[in-house]
Write an enzyme that holds these catalytic residues in place. Structure first.
Site, PDB file in Angstrom:
ATOM      1  CB  THR A 118      -0.881  -0.016   1.280  1.00  0.00           C
ATOM      2  OG1 THR A 118      -1.390   1.286   1.517  1.00  0.00           O
ATOM      3  CG2 THR A 118      -0.068  -0.395   2.522  1.00  0.00           C
ATOM      4  CG  ASP A 119      -1.083   4.932  -1.067  1.00  0.00           C
ATOM      5  OD1 ASP A 119      -1.653   4.286  -0.148  1.00  0.00           O
ATOM      6  OD2 ASP A 119      -1.679   5.782  -1.759  1.00  0.00           O
ATOM      7  CD  GLU A 120      -3.335   3.299   4.337  1.00  0.00           C
ATOM      8  OE1 GLU A 120      -3.229   3.285   5.576  1.00  0.00           O
ATOM      9  OE2 GLU A 120      -4.388   3.012   3.737  1.00  0.00           O
ATOM     10  CE1 TYR A 145      -2.919  -2.742   5.926  1.00  0.00           C
ATOM     11  CE2 TYR A 145      -3.046  -0.381   5.468  1.00  0.00           C
ATOM     12  CZ  TYR A 145      -3.015  -1.693   5.025  1.00  0.00           C
ATOM     13  OH  TYR A 145      -3.070  -1.960   3.684  1.00  0.00           O
ATOM     14  CE  LYS A 149       0.463  -4.656   3.098  1.00  0.00           C
ATOM     15  NZ  LYS A 149       0.153  -6.028   2.592  1.00  0.00           N
TER      16      LYS A 149
HETATM   17  P1  NAD Z   1      -9.211  -7.682   2.932  1.00  0.00           P
HETATM   18  O1  NAD Z   1      -9.152  -7.428   4.397  1.00  0.00           O
HETATM   19  O2  NAD Z   1     -10.489  -7.486   2.202  1.00  0.00           O
HETATM   20  O3  NAD Z   1      -8.725  -9.178   2.631  1.00  0.00           O
HETATM   21  C1  NAD Z   1      -7.650  -9.769   3.286  1.00  0.00           C
HETATM   22  C2  NAD Z   1      -7.781 -11.278   3.131  1.00  0.00           C
HETATM   23  O4  NAD Z   1      -6.638 -11.894   3.772  1.00  0.00           O
HETATM   24  C3  NAD Z   1      -9.022 -11.856   3.804  1.00  0.00           C
HETATM   25  O5  NAD Z   1      -9.668 -12.763   2.935  1.00  0.00           O
HETATM   26  C4  NAD Z   1      -8.491 -12.580   5.037  1.00  0.00           C
HETATM   27  O6  NAD Z   1      -9.260 -13.721   5.406  1.00  0.00           O
HETATM   28  C5  NAD Z   1      -7.097 -12.982   4.568  1.00  0.00           C
HETATM   29  N1  NAD Z   1      -6.154 -13.159   5.687  1.00  0.00           N
HETATM   30  C6  NAD Z   1      -5.908 -12.303   6.708  1.00  0.00           C
HETATM   31  N2  NAD Z   1      -4.987 -12.838   7.550  1.00  0.00           N
HETATM   32  C7  NAD Z   1      -4.647 -14.059   7.022  1.00  0.00           C
HETATM   33  C8  NAD Z   1      -3.753 -15.077   7.425  1.00  0.00           C
HETATM   34  N3  NAD Z   1      -3.040 -14.975   8.563  1.00  0.00           N
HETATM   35  N4  NAD Z   1      -3.642 -16.175   6.654  1.00  0.00           N
HETATM   36  C9  NAD Z   1      -4.366 -16.303   5.509  1.00  0.00           C
HETATM   37  N5  NAD Z   1      -5.252 -15.369   5.085  1.00  0.00           N
HETATM   38  C10 NAD Z   1      -5.383 -14.256   5.842  1.00  0.00           C
HETATM   39  O7  NAD Z   1      -8.049  -6.780   2.312  1.00  0.00           O
HETATM   40  P2  NAD Z   1      -7.907  -6.125   0.863  1.00  0.00           P
HETATM   41  O8  NAD Z   1      -8.474  -4.756   0.914  1.00  0.00           O
HETATM   42  O9  NAD Z   1      -8.372  -7.082  -0.153  1.00  0.00           O
HETATM   43  O10 NAD Z   1      -6.324  -5.973   0.771  1.00  0.00           O
HETATM   44  C11 NAD Z   1      -5.531  -7.000   0.194  1.00  0.00           C
HETATM   45  C12 NAD Z   1      -4.080  -6.541   0.164  1.00  0.00           C
HETATM   46  O11 NAD Z   1      -3.970  -5.334  -0.576  1.00  0.00           O
HETATM   47  C13 NAD Z   1      -3.506  -6.245   1.555  1.00  0.00           C
HETATM   48  O12 NAD Z   1      -2.194  -6.717   1.579  1.00  0.00           O
HETATM   49  C14 NAD Z   1      -3.547  -4.722   1.643  1.00  0.00           C
HETATM   50  O13 NAD Z   1      -2.518  -4.256   2.477  1.00  0.00           O
HETATM   51  C15 NAD Z   1      -3.313  -4.329   0.202  1.00  0.00           C
HETATM   52  N6  NAD Z   1      -3.859  -3.034  -0.223  1.00  0.00           N
HETATM   53  C16 NAD Z   1      -5.169  -2.718   0.008  1.00  0.00           C
HETATM   54  C17 NAD Z   1      -5.689  -1.505  -0.471  1.00  0.00           C
HETATM   55  C18 NAD Z   1      -7.140  -1.146  -0.284  1.00  0.00           C
HETATM   56  O14 NAD Z   1      -7.554  -0.026  -0.622  1.00  0.00           O
HETATM   57  N7  NAD Z   1      -8.000  -2.047   0.216  1.00  0.00           N
HETATM   58  C19 NAD Z   1      -4.858  -0.613  -1.153  1.00  0.00           C
HETATM   59  C20 NAD Z   1      -3.519  -0.977  -1.362  1.00  0.00           C
HETATM   60  C21 NAD Z   1      -3.040  -2.189  -0.909  1.00  0.00           C
HETATM   61  P1  TYD Z   2     -10.499   3.528   4.777  1.00  0.00           P
HETATM   62  O1  TYD Z   2     -11.427   2.906   3.787  1.00  0.00           O
HETATM   63  O2  TYD Z   2     -10.477   2.980   6.156  1.00  0.00           O
HETATM   64  O3  TYD Z   2      -9.050   3.486   4.097  1.00  0.00           O
HETATM   65  P2  TYD Z   2      -7.626   4.111   4.636  1.00  0.00           P
HETATM   66  O4  TYD Z   2      -7.792   4.641   5.999  1.00  0.00           O
HETATM   67  O5  TYD Z   2      -6.746   2.916   4.607  1.00  0.00           O
HETATM   68  O6  TYD Z   2      -7.289   5.166   3.638  1.00  0.00           O
HETATM   69  O7  TYD Z   2     -10.821   5.071   4.878  1.00  0.00           O
HETATM   70  C1  TYD Z   2     -10.664   5.957   3.785  1.00  0.00           C
HETATM   71  C2  TYD Z   2     -10.807   7.375   4.303  1.00  0.00           C
HETATM   72  O8  TYD Z   2     -12.140   7.574   4.768  1.00  0.00           O
HETATM   73  C3  TYD Z   2      -9.917   7.670   5.498  1.00  0.00           C
HETATM   74  O9  TYD Z   2      -9.445   9.010   5.381  1.00  0.00           O
HETATM   75  C4  TYD Z   2     -10.831   7.528   6.700  1.00  0.00           C
HETATM   76  C5  TYD Z   2     -12.169   7.969   6.154  1.00  0.00           C
HETATM   77  N1  TYD Z   2     -13.381   7.331   6.722  1.00  0.00           N
HETATM   78  C6  TYD Z   2     -14.485   8.133   7.063  1.00  0.00           C
HETATM   79  O10 TYD Z   2     -14.469   9.373   6.947  1.00  0.00           O
HETATM   80  N2  TYD Z   2     -15.613   7.508   7.527  1.00  0.00           N
HETATM   81  C7  TYD Z   2     -15.688   6.159   7.663  1.00  0.00           C
HETATM   82  O11 TYD Z   2     -16.755   5.643   8.085  1.00  0.00           O
HETATM   83  C8  TYD Z   2     -14.556   5.341   7.330  1.00  0.00           C
HETATM   84  C9  TYD Z   2     -14.604   3.848   7.490  1.00  0.00           C
HETATM   85  C10 TYD Z   2     -13.416   5.982   6.836  1.00  0.00           C
END
Ligand code: NAD
Ligand code: TYD
Length: 329
Positions: A118-120, A145, A149
């Protein structure tokens, strides 16, 4: 191909994308099916994949599955900042120990690894600049988090340099699209409206995110798998930055409600102000372009998906909102 976290939001979309566009792969999924994983996300492809319910920290299981794979695409992680603030322990375990466990199996068996991040990891940017993160921006994570990462990215790089494993990394901006857990920003607001509640905006809603459709993220990952250079990192992002307030207003408008029909709730501690990625490298080196150029259209399709798939999200909604109530948000 072994996809870890393939029952989560991005991983499940990646499995569907792969089966649709890259039928040359045989796909196995390793997923613990935590609260965030959902077997139903893979229901329509259940007979085309092998789904293993298990933990990426389980060294024996991971060894067995990696031994049978040429390629591991590693999505599995604890992924929600708010949860990491209330209980960081699973984040340290899954994101750090889990990635370490996979790396050791990859080292033993010579499989290729692509690590999803992630960019975070870079921390945040000021609101009043046009600065963007690049592949060389120093890491400065803010939350448990993003710190875990960041640590997992460092482990992957160390295993590339010290042991010569074949691995690549990508750091994507915020994703939206179908199959995203209702705890996340966009689905929380959409499903609040669908259940007669109001969207919840943290603080003043000024924080900015770069919203990228999940299919664009996954097409970028496939390009890296095809043409990315070993050991390299690629940033991914649509370039479309919006404040949280703008997103809530757009969701309300798309759902036929007044733009100010939302609640302000207490801000998240340590809330990162702005994320934005410079994606010159993946665009020039690999020719990647996002297909979902129009955020409004992408969000409208996402709203429709949640409208039509209440069976998928309804079971987790009340538990999620009770967690938010406990946190005062
Ligand atoms: P998510 O929480 O929807 O899915 C995570 C999955 O991993 C789930 O199915 C969970 O059951 C599984 N999991 C968790 N711990 C586990 C373990 N110990 N063993 C096996 N499986 C396990 O998350 P997501 O949003 O799909 O994110 C997926 C990846 O992408 C992550 O690595 C996250 O850091 C990265 N990412 C997410 C975003 C975003 O906006 N959601 C952006 C950039 C990067
Ligand atoms: P989120 O989906 O949790 O992603 P991240 O914190 O990893 O960027 O949240 C996106 C943005 O939205 C973040 O600035 C927090 C804000 N947010 C709200 O304002 N209200 C909400 O109910 C949630 C879940 C997030």
């Amino acid at each position: 191909m072994l996809v870890t976290g393939g029952a989560g939001f991005i991983g499940a979309n990646f499995v569907h994308h792969t089966l649709r566009h890259h039928p040359e792969y045989e796909v196995g999924v390793l997923d613990l099916l935590t609260y965030a994983g959902n077997r139903n996300s893979l229901r329509t492809v259940a007979d085309q994949i092998e789904l293993h319910q298990g933990d990426i920290c389980d060294a024996a299981l991971v060894d067995r599955l990696v031994a049978r794979s040429d390629l591991v695409v590693h999505f599995a992680a604890e992924s929600h900042v708010d949860n990491s603030l209330s209980d960081p322990e699973p984040f340290v375990r899954s994101n750090l120990v889990g990635t370490f466990t996979l790396l050791e199996a990859v080292r033993r068996h010579g499989a290729r690894l692509h690590h999803i991040s992630t960019d975070e990891v870079f921390g945040d940017l000021a609101l009043d600049t046009t600065d963007r993160f690049t592949e060389t921006t120093p890491y400065d994570p803010s939350s448990p988090y993003s710190a875990t990462k960041a640590g997992s990215d460092m482990l992957v790089r160390a295993w590339v340099r010290s042991y010569g494993i074949h691995a690549s990394l990508s750091n994507c901006a915020n994703n939206y699209g179908p199959l995203q857990h209702v705890e996340k920003f966009v689905p929380r607001q959409v499903t609040n409206v669908l259940t007669g509640a109001r969207p919840k905006l943290y603080g003043g809603g000024v924080n900015v995110r770069e919203w990228t459709h999940v299919d664009d993220h996954n097409s970028a990952v496939h390009l890296i798998l095809e043409r990315g250079r070993p050991g390299e990192t690629y940033l991914i992002g649509s370039g479309d930055e919006r404040s949280n307030r703008q997103i809530v207003e757009m969701v309300l408008e798309l759902m036929g409600l007044p733009r100010d029909d939302y609640d302000r709730v207490p801000d998240r501690p340590g809330h990162d102000l702005r994320y934005a990625n410079d994606t010159t490298k993946i665009r020039t080196e690999l020719g990647w372009r996002p297909r979902f150029a129009d955020l409004r259209q992408g969000l409208a399709a996402t709203v429709d998906w949640y409208r039509e798939n209440e069976w998928w999200w309804r079971p987790g909604k009340e538990l999620t909102e009770s967690r938010y109530r406990r946190a005062g948000r």
